[in-house]
Enzyme design. Structure first.
Site, PDB file in Angstrom:
ATOM      1  N   ASP A 284       0.820  -1.208   0.000  1.00 44.41           N
ATOM      2  CA  ASP A 284       0.000   0.000   0.000  1.00 44.41           C
ATOM      3  C   ASP A 284       0.858   1.263   0.000  1.00 44.41           C
ATOM      4  O   ASP A 284       1.873   1.334   0.695  1.00 44.41           O
ATOM      5  CB  ASP A 284      -0.859  -0.037   1.277  1.00 44.41           C
ATOM      6  CG  ASP A 284      -1.838   1.116   1.362  1.00 44.41           C
ATOM      7  OD1 ASP A 284      -2.726   1.187   0.498  1.00 44.41           O
ATOM      8  OD2 ASP A 284      -1.724   1.937   2.288  1.00 44.41           O
ATOM      9  N   GLU A 326       0.871  -0.277  -5.156  1.00 45.27           N
ATOM     10  CA  GLU A 326      -0.206   0.696  -5.203  1.00 45.27           C
ATOM     11  C   GLU A 326       0.459   2.070  -5.190  1.00 45.27           C
ATOM     12  O   GLU A 326       0.808   2.612  -4.144  1.00 45.27           O
ATOM     13  CB  GLU A 326      -1.163   0.550  -4.014  1.00 45.27           C
ATOM     14  CG  GLU A 326      -2.448   1.339  -4.222  1.00 45.27           C
ATOM     15  CD  GLU A 326      -2.612   2.542  -3.308  1.00 45.27           C
ATOM     16  OE1 GLU A 326      -3.545   3.335  -3.532  1.00 45.27           O
ATOM     17  OE2 GLU A 326      -1.818   2.713  -2.370  1.00 45.27           O
TER      18      GLU A 326
HETATM   19  C1  GLC Z   1      -3.341   9.039  -2.149  1.00 50.00           C
HETATM   20  C2  GLC Z   1      -2.740   7.810  -2.611  1.00 50.00           C
HETATM   21  C3  GLC Z   1      -3.696   7.050  -3.427  1.00 50.00           C
HETATM   22  C4  GLC Z   1      -5.065   6.915  -2.854  1.00 50.00           C
HETATM   23  C5  GLC Z   1      -5.519   8.122  -2.165  1.00 50.00           C
HETATM   24  C6  GLC Z   1      -6.590   7.744  -1.231  1.00 50.00           C
HETATM   25  O1  GLC Z   1      -3.574   9.850  -3.219  1.00 50.00           O
HETATM   26  O2  GLC Z   1      -1.613   8.046  -3.401  1.00 50.00           O
HETATM   27  O3  GLC Z   1      -3.168   5.803  -3.513  1.00 50.00           O
HETATM   28  O4  GLC Z   1      -5.987   6.675  -3.876  1.00 50.00           O
HETATM   29  O5  GLC Z   1      -4.511   8.744  -1.445  1.00 50.00           O
HETATM   30  O6  GLC Z   1      -7.591   8.692  -1.318  1.00 50.00           O
HETATM   31  C1  GLC Z   2      -4.068   3.515  -0.021  1.00 47.14           C
HETATM   32  C2  GLC Z   2      -5.429   2.894   0.199  1.00 47.14           C
HETATM   33  C3  GLC Z   2      -6.349   3.940   0.707  1.00 47.14           C
HETATM   34  C4  GLC Z   2      -5.817   4.519   1.972  1.00 47.14           C
HETATM   35  C5  GLC Z   2      -4.381   4.966   1.803  1.00 47.14           C
HETATM   36  C6  GLC Z   2      -3.744   5.184   3.129  1.00 47.14           C
HETATM   37  O1  GLC Z   2      -4.108   4.500  -0.958  1.00 47.14           O
HETATM   38  O2  GLC Z   2      -5.871   2.346  -0.985  1.00 47.14           O
HETATM   39  O3  GLC Z   2      -7.639   3.449   0.883  1.00 47.14           O
HETATM   40  O4  GLC Z   2      -6.582   5.612   2.349  1.00 47.14           O
HETATM   41  O5  GLC Z   2      -3.580   4.015   1.169  1.00 47.14           O
HETATM   42  O6  GLC Z   2      -3.507   3.941   3.742  1.00 47.14           O
END
Ligand code: GLC
Ligand code: GLC
Length: 650
Positions: A284, A326
């Site tokens: 993540d 991610e």
């Molecule tokens: C940040 C992260 C992304 C995620 C978002 C959650 O932009 O980079 O991964 O979609 O936070 O809202």
């Molecule tokens: C990633 C997850 C998102 C979360 C963030 C912080 O972007 O997908 O849901 O808010 O990380 O952990």
């Protein structure tokens, strides 16, 4: 020389952990360590070489790899060997995924296990179960604030339930994807609690500061991720009497990877989950792993070194496990998470294709494929043995993460175009039937992202309310068109739970004080299983979508050129409504499938003469998805509104 070093070092370590290794066959471990030791040693040195405790830490690192290897169950060691032989296993077109919250899908882990037939019914054979670990009661960012990396959230079940789930899934040929939230812990984690209690050792696991001086310096260049609910990147902790870096929510404390102890702890956790039977680990928020004053604290070179080191170590202990990155970042940055200078993937084998996702939504709003074509043209070629996770939407917001230069090349003005998209999806635009909500609005920068379920964004909610049959039909077609793209583009398609039955927005989050500030909850449904039953009743929306997806998935699995070997060619055509690309067999280029998608609501035509090398077989084209020949009028292929073809010559 390295091999020698590694053997001496290793023997020392193995002596120390002797009780665990009686009668262990360590041949494979030795071989893999030998093969990866140079990389591991030099990366570890690059990151931590200037520390006094470097040697001690390096020993600790090897010790963890060895211990987790020893604990690795026999069946998983065998799987490692099988996958080492069939090393492109995850590039195969047979994989089709779904992401879900355990609680929203099935209440808890045992009932999730009882619902596995649902995946098989649809054709899903890769399931990403989002965080299931202990997290704070109340707000926990959907479980992405972890209080214990090895303990299951008691609401969901036990570790034994996870093992049983994994076992049952593997019996059914379904891959299990689990998260490792590597960037932060919750403020209730043991490390955070020790830090609060004043333990220096654990304060160094995070970024903590007595005054605002350093935080203020960081803030000058760091963006805000959740500007509405968690402005700024630091939180004052009264108990600790210090500021702590909290890039996401104030209860999510960023881990300090410049401390090798943090790296080793997290590696240990990754290997622990590998040993619980996860086939794939989703790492993540990997873009955030390294913080540097004067930078955005995203995509730093050291973040890549950390991922390379994690990969190399995992290659030694659990080589059958692959990583998903991610990293929802700019297109040029995104591909680097496969590994920057490597030929084969050396960081994460799989990465979210956030660019394609956002471009698809652009095509929905504009009803043309101009930016989609331009954005895909600019998408850097990725490495071999690396693949995308292609998705229409996920549990997070939709960010408009494409490049301004591409927007300009389409003759749009970037900020106006972005504003149009936000307005379009949040229903502020004339004639838009999308029912999204803004997320992450930042008045300082003018940025905003989008929440909303796929069906509601695609106009289904509006159409059902107005009872307009044509509109209902169109939104179902649009939902299928978008899936037709992620299923053929190249990579692993990842469906989002609920979308397969047209789940609409769920406004109930507004009544929950822990959720109401975060509009992403509008598209994190609890599946209504009675409604889901209607997937078996022709004439219902659930049936229309589910049965079409089921067919699409089954057909995809039969089309070998849909496996991802960088075997896609974008075909630029005159008609701006169409998105056209070809997929071909690397060894047998005549084995081709032509994908043609029409993002407008009216029929469009494509002059097949425009297709160059791709036109050879156009007389006898058949659409593999429908099993029919498409309409062709004098070498013009006719594509109905919101429709797509997967075409092959007979
Ligand atoms: C940040 C992260 C992304 C995620 C978002 C959650 O932009 O980079 O991964 O979609 O936070 O809202
Ligand atoms: C990633 C997850 C998102 C979360 C963030 C912080 O972007 O997908 O849901 O808010 O990380 O952990």
């Amino acid at each position: 020389m390295y091999e020698q070093v590694s053997h001496t070092l290793l023997n020392e370590i193995l002596n120390r952990i002797k009780p665990e290794i009686s009668e262990q066959d360590l041949r494979h471990f030795y071989t893999r360590l030998g093969a990866n030791f140079y990389g591991i040693h030099s990366l570890f040195q690059k990151l931590y070489g200037d520390r006094d405790d470097f040697v001690e830490q390096a020993q600790k690192l090897v010790e963890i790899m060895a211990l987790q290897y020893i604990r690795r169950p026999k069946n998983l060691r065998q799987l490692d060997l099988d996958r080492e032989k069939d090393y492109n296993w995850f590039l195969n077109q047979k994989w089709v995924g779904m992401a879900l919250y355990c609680k929203g899908f099935a209440d808890n882990l045992p009932s999730l296990r009882k619902r596995l037939h649902y995946f098989q019914d649809l054709g899903i054979n890769l399931v990403h179960v989002m965080p299931i670990l202990r997290c704070p009661e109340g707000s926990s960012d959907g479980g992405y604030a972890i209080s214990d990396f090895r303990e299951i959230n008691p609401e969901l079940g036990t570790l034994k339930d996870v093992q049983q789930l994994g076992h049952e899934m593997s019996k059914r040929g379904i891959l299990l994807v689990l998260d490792v939230v590597v960037n932060h812990t919750s403020d209730k984690h043991y490390w955070a609690r020790c830090a609060k209690a004043g333990e220096k050792k654990y304060q160094d696991y995070y970024y903590t500061f007595t005054s605002r001086n350093i935080p203020d310096m960081f803030e000058q260049s760091m963006p805000e991720i959740f500007p509405e609910t968690a402005p700024g990147n630091f939180t004052w902790d009264e108990e600790m009497g210090r500021w702590v870096m909290t890039v996401f929510n104030d209860f999510q404390w960023d881990l300090n990877y410049s401390n090798p102890s943090v790296f080793i702890e997290m590696l240990n956790i990754i290997l622990f989950w590998a040993n619980q039977g996860a086939d794939i680990l989703r790492l993540d928020a990997v873009a955030f792993l390294w913080k540097k004053i004067g930078s955005s604290c995203q995509n730093e070179r050291e973040a890549h070194l950390i991922l390379q080191l994690l990969k190399d170590c995992c290659q030694v202990t659990a080589p059958g496990v692959v990583f998903i990155a991610e990293a929802i970042v700019a297109p040029v940055e995104m591909v680097k998470y496969f590994g920057e200078d490597a030929v084969i993937a050396k960081e994460c084998e799989i990465a979210y294709n956030a660019t394609f996702m956002a471009l698809l939504w652009d095509a929905v709003a504009t009803k043309n494929a101009r930016l989609l074509n331009q954005g895909i043209k600019s998408l850097p070629v990725k490495l071999d043995r690396a693949t995308w996770l292609n998705y229409v939407r996920c549990h997070d917001d939709i960010g408009l993460g494409f490049d301004d230069r591409d927007i300009l090349l389409c003759d749009y003005e970037p900020s106006k175009h972005r504003k149009f998209l936000i307005d379009y999806f949040t229903g502020d635009f004339n004639n838009s039937h999308a029912r999204g909500l803004p997320f992450g609005q930042n008045p300082k920068t003018g940025d905003s992202r989008i929440s909303g379920s796929l069906a509601s964004l695609a106009g289904l909610e509006h159409a059902l309310e107005t009872g307009d049959n044509k509109a209902i039909n169109d939104s179902v077609k649009l939902i299928l068109l978008l899936h037709g793209m992620i299923l053929s583009f190249g990579g692993i398609p990842l469906l989002y739970y609920g979308d397969e039955i047209g789940t609409l927005n769920d406004d109930s989050y507004r009544d929950d004080p822990n959720k109401k500030g975060d509009t992403r909850w509008v598209h994190r449904p609890s599946i209504n299983w009675e409604k889901a039953e209607q997937r078996n009743t022709p004439g219902t929306i659930e049936y229309e979508i589910f049965s079409a997806l089921k067919r699409m998935i089954a057909v995809r699995k039969e089309i070998d050129v849909f496996a991802d070997f960088n075997n896609r060619e974008l075909i630029e055509v005159e008609n701006p409504h169409l998105f056209v690309f070809g997929r071909y067999h690397v060894q047998h280029p005549n084995n081709q499938v032509l994908i043609v998608a029409n993002f407008s609501d009216t029929p469009q035509h494509l002059n097949l003469e425009e297709l160059g090398g791709w036109q050879s077989q156009h007389r006898n084209l058949v659409d593999l998805y429908r099993g029919e020949s498409p309409d062709i009028f004098k070498s013009n292929l006719v594509v109905p509104g919101f429709s797509f073809y997967w075409l092959r010559g007979r």
